[in-house]
Design a protein around this motif. Structure first.
Motif, PDB file in Angstrom:
ATOM      1  N   ALA A 118       0.821  -1.215   0.000  1.00 35.63           N
ATOM      2  CA  ALA A 118       0.000   0.000   0.000  1.00 35.63           C
ATOM      3  C   ALA A 118       0.854   1.264   0.000  1.00 35.63           C
ATOM      4  CB  ALA A 118      -0.924   0.009   1.208  1.00 35.63           C
ATOM      5  N   GLU A 119       0.235   2.340  -0.443  1.00 39.57           N
ATOM      6  CA  GLU A 119       0.837   3.675  -0.414  1.00 39.57           C
ATOM      7  C   GLU A 119       0.155   4.464   0.685  1.00 39.57           C
ATOM      8  OE1 GLU A 119       3.168   6.894  -2.208  1.00 39.57           O
ATOM      9  OE2 GLU A 119       2.872   4.986  -3.235  1.00 39.57           O
ATOM     10  N   LEU A 120       0.945   4.994   1.618  1.00 39.84           N
ATOM     11  CA  LEU A 120       0.403   5.727   2.758  1.00 39.84           C
ATOM     12  C   LEU A 120       0.940   7.149   2.793  1.00 39.84           C
ATOM     13  CD1 LEU A 120       0.879   2.966   5.455  1.00 39.84           C
ATOM     14  CD2 LEU A 120      -1.308   3.877   4.738  1.00 39.84           C
ATOM     15  N   THR A 121       0.079   8.049   3.202  1.00 36.38           N
ATOM     16  CA  THR A 121       0.512   9.426   3.461  1.00 36.38           C
ATOM     17  C   THR A 121       0.050   9.802   4.853  1.00 36.38           C
ATOM     18  OG1 THR A 121       0.268  10.007   1.122  1.00 36.38           O
ATOM     19  CG2 THR A 121       0.430  11.821   2.688  1.00 36.38           C
ATOM     20  N   THR A 122       0.996  10.241   5.679  1.00 34.32           N
ATOM     21  CA  THR A 122       0.681  10.708   7.028  1.00 34.32           C
ATOM     22  C   THR A 122       0.878  12.221   7.053  1.00 34.32           C
ATOM     23  OG1 THR A 122       2.938  10.549   7.916  1.00 34.32           O
ATOM     24  CG2 THR A 122       1.606   8.524   7.913  1.00 34.32           C
TER      25      THR A 122
END
Length: 201
Positions: A118-122
């Motif tokens: 998955a690609e995550l952005t925090t």
């Protein structure tokens, strides 16, 4: 002929004082015996681990995780990204909101092992170097925070709300961001910030 007085003593064999003392002594003796040792405890099997790959804020990571670990705990404890806050840990406050493949989720309610690839952005991934994301700057301008604990989740949720096309009016912003709770009540500033940035698009 007169009626005889009713018998007051119960019928049946009499219990002697000796018998009472013997019974009491037996009960006391049983009570002082050591408890029966429990059966040998079975060893708890070691929990298997899972190896996953995540792309977080543009950087690839290969991680070995406990399959029971939430995505929130992996972000905070394994990737040292404390901006994603652990609030209620029940999915009710929105403090742990992140973007998963571009969609906002509460990271406390999903297991990291479920998101291999998955690609995550925090919150840490929104700014570009020293340049704040426009919504971060708008939160400052509109005083959309007080204690700041919920702010990362509010901002990430606001970014997604705008991208989804759900920020056309203050009322729409309030509805689509109702899952993000601010204990300080900074909602007017939050709504104003999101509405302003949505209007620029």
């Amino acid at each position: 002929m007169t009626d005889s007085a009713p018998e007051l003593q119960p019928r049946g064999p009499a219990i002697s004082r000796r018998r009472v003392l013997q019974t009491t002594a037996a009960v006391v003796a049983l009570d002082t015996l050591p408890p029966t040792p429990p059966a040998a405890a079975q060893p708890v099997p070691a929990t298997a681990t899972a190896t996953i790959k995540l792309r977080v804020n543009g950087a690839p990571h290969a991680l070995t995780v406990d399959p029971r670990q939430s995505l929130l705990d992996v972000l905070r404890e394994k990737l040292d990204l404390p901006g994603t806050k652990k609030g209620c840990n029940q999915g009710a406050c929105g403090a742990c909101t992140v973007l998963l493949d571009g969609k906002r989720i509460v990271s406390c309610l999903t297991l990291a092992a479920m998101h291999d690839g998955a690609e995550l952005t925090t919150i840490e991934g929104l700014a570009k170097g020293d340049a704040l994301h426009p919504l971060q700057a708008a939160f400052i301008e509109h005083d959309g925070l007080q204690c700041g604990f919920c702010t990362p989740g509010q901002i990430v949720s606001g970014v997604a709300c705008i991208a989804e096309g759900h920020a056309g009016s203050p009322e729409e912003v309030k509805f689509w961001m109702s899952g993000n709770i601010c204990r300080c009540g900074a909602y007017p500033g939050i709504v104003a910030a999101v509405t302003e940035i949505a209007g620029r698009g």
